[in-house]
Design a protein around this motif. Sequence first.
Motif, PDB file in Angstrom:
ATOM      1  N   ARG A   1       0.841  -1.207   0.000  1.00  0.00           N
ATOM      2  CA  ARG A   1       0.000   0.000   0.000  1.00  0.00           C
ATOM      3  C   ARG A   1       0.873   1.253   0.000  1.00  0.00           C
ATOM      4  O   ARG A   1       1.831   1.352   0.729  1.00  0.00           O
ATOM      5  N   ARG A   2       0.513   2.189  -0.857  1.00  0.00           N
ATOM      6  CA  ARG A   2       1.205   3.483  -0.891  1.00  0.00           C
ATOM      7  C   ARG A   2       0.167   4.593  -0.872  1.00  0.00           C
ATOM      8  O   ARG A   2      -0.984   4.377  -1.258  1.00  0.00           O
TER       9      ARG A   2
ATOM     10  N   ARG B   1      -1.329   9.825  -5.114  1.00  0.00           N
ATOM     11  CA  ARG B   1      -1.756  11.221  -5.331  1.00  0.00           C
ATOM     12  C   ARG B   1      -2.089  11.519  -6.778  1.00  0.00           C
ATOM     13  O   ARG B   1      -2.525  12.615  -7.093  1.00  0.00           O
TER      14      ARG B   1
ATOM     15  N   TYR C   1      -2.445  20.324   2.161  1.00  0.00           N
ATOM     16  CA  TYR C   1      -1.661  19.233   1.553  1.00  0.00           C
ATOM     17  C   TYR C   1      -2.553  18.276   0.761  1.00  0.00           C
ATOM     18  O   TYR C   1      -2.214  17.102   0.600  1.00  0.00           O
TER      19      TYR C   1
ATOM     20  N   ALA D   1      -4.783  15.138   5.534  1.00  0.00           N
ATOM     21  CA  ALA D   1      -4.924  15.727   6.872  1.00  0.00           C
ATOM     22  C   ALA D   1      -5.730  17.022   6.813  1.00  0.00           C
ATOM     23  O   ALA D   1      -6.000  17.560   5.742  1.00  0.00           O
TER      24      ALA D   1
HETATM   25  C1  LIG Z   1      -2.594  11.211   9.773  1.00  0.00           C
HETATM   26  C2  LIG Z   1      -2.030  11.307   8.365  1.00  0.00           C
HETATM   27  C3  LIG Z   1      -2.096  12.511   7.689  1.00  0.00           C
HETATM   28  C4  LIG Z   1      -1.637  12.590   6.362  1.00  0.00           C
HETATM   29  N1  LIG Z   1      -1.834  13.738   5.668  1.00  0.00           N
HETATM   30  C5  LIG Z   1      -1.499  13.794   4.365  1.00  0.00           C
HETATM   31  C6  LIG Z   1      -1.844  14.930   3.582  1.00  0.00           C
HETATM   32  O1  LIG Z   1      -2.441  15.893   4.066  1.00  0.00           O
HETATM   33  N2  LIG Z   1      -1.492  14.945   2.281  1.00  0.00           N
HETATM   34  C7  LIG Z   1      -0.840  13.888   1.692  1.00  0.00           C
HETATM   35  O2  LIG Z   1      -0.560  13.964   0.490  1.00  0.00           O
HETATM   36  N3  LIG Z   1      -0.510  12.770   2.415  1.00  0.00           N
HETATM   37  C8  LIG Z   1      -0.834  12.694   3.717  1.00  0.00           C
HETATM   38  N4  LIG Z   1      -0.563  11.568   4.446  1.00  0.00           N
HETATM   39  C9  LIG Z   1       0.147  10.440   3.825  1.00  0.00           C
HETATM   40  C10 LIG Z   1       1.586  10.321   4.341  1.00  0.00           C
HETATM   41  O3  LIG Z   1       2.374  11.344   3.774  1.00  0.00           O
HETATM   42  C11 LIG Z   1       2.133   8.920   3.972  1.00  0.00           C
HETATM   43  O4  LIG Z   1       1.334   7.940   4.589  1.00  0.00           O
HETATM   44  C12 LIG Z   1       3.582   8.714   4.405  1.00  0.00           C
HETATM   45  O5  LIG Z   1       4.436   9.604   3.725  1.00  0.00           O
HETATM   46  C13 LIG Z   1       4.062   7.284   4.114  1.00  0.00           C
HETATM   47  O6  LIG Z   1       3.873   6.974   2.744  1.00  0.00           O
HETATM   48  P1  LIG Z   1       2.995   5.727   2.295  1.00  0.00           P
HETATM   49  O7  LIG Z   1       1.594   5.945   2.798  1.00  0.00           O
HETATM   50  O8  LIG Z   1       3.052   5.695   0.778  1.00  0.00           O
HETATM   51  O9  LIG Z   1       3.588   4.486   2.888  1.00  0.00           O
HETATM   52  C14 LIG Z   1      -1.017  11.460   5.747  1.00  0.00           C
HETATM   53  C15 LIG Z   1      -0.946  10.249   6.467  1.00  0.00           C
HETATM   54  C16 LIG Z   1      -1.468  10.167   7.738  1.00  0.00           C
HETATM   55  C17 LIG Z   1      -1.448   8.838   8.449  1.00  0.00           C
END
Ligand SMILES: Cc1cc2nc3c(=O)[nH]c(=O)nc-3n(C[C@H](O)[C@H](O)[C@H](O)COP(=O)(O)O)c2cc1C
Length: 169
Positions: A11-12, A15, A66, A115
């Motif tokens: 899982r990634r 975007r 974001y 977020a």
């Molecule tokens: C609580 C939380 C808030 C996040 N907020 C954002 C966000 O606002 N925008 C975004 O593009 N990714 C967001 N992410 C994704 C994270 O950037 C991402 O999970 C992390 O970099 C690890 O990458 P992966 O999910 O591909 O393993 C968020 C993840 C979590 C758990």
Amino acid sequence: MKNCIDTIFERRSIRRYKNEQVPDELLFQVIRAAQYAPSSWNRQPWRFIVIRDREKLKRISDLLPYGKFLSRVPMAIAIISSEKESDLWLVDGAIATENLMLAAEELGLGTCWIAECDREEIKKMLDLPDGFHIITITPLGYPEIKPKAPSRKKIEEVLFLEKFGEKYL
Ligand SMILES: Cc1cc2nc3c(=O)[nH]c(=O)nc-3n(C[C@H](O)[C@H](O)[C@H](O)COP(=O)(O)O)c2cc1C
């Protein structure tokens, strides 16, 4: 069929999405997976709002520092949770969201936690009743680009034995 461990590792956060709608059959499967998450006292305080209206996606994305890419996704799901139904609404909602995200991965779909969604303007746009909060709004669709996994801390940094700081490895 992938196993659960493979799905977790693969899982990634996605975007960029193909311009293709997710069939209801797959949508229902990811929602059912979310519903099967554990919740405090099995209260299941969550609800799910499918958002396909392009104008609405754009207006929401404008409010997200974001989450600008939300304006270009084929659809999104707002996962919401009620503080009136569970004291642990945030935890319950977060676990359901992770279940949804893992099920989506298993079905070849992408998601991304965004977020800062629990904003009054967004709640108004979605007509949320009193007491409901937005856990997150995630896109749901077919990934156009699947990034490499961002690195994780070394296991030695996070795994302790018996007490904090006592390295297991
Ligand atoms: C609580 C939380 C808030 C996040 N907020 C954002 C966000 O606002 N925008 C975004 O593009 N990714 C967001 N992410 C994704 C994270 O950037 C991402 O999970 C992390 O970099 C690890 O990458 P992966 O999910 O591909 O393993 C968020 C993840 C979590 C758990």
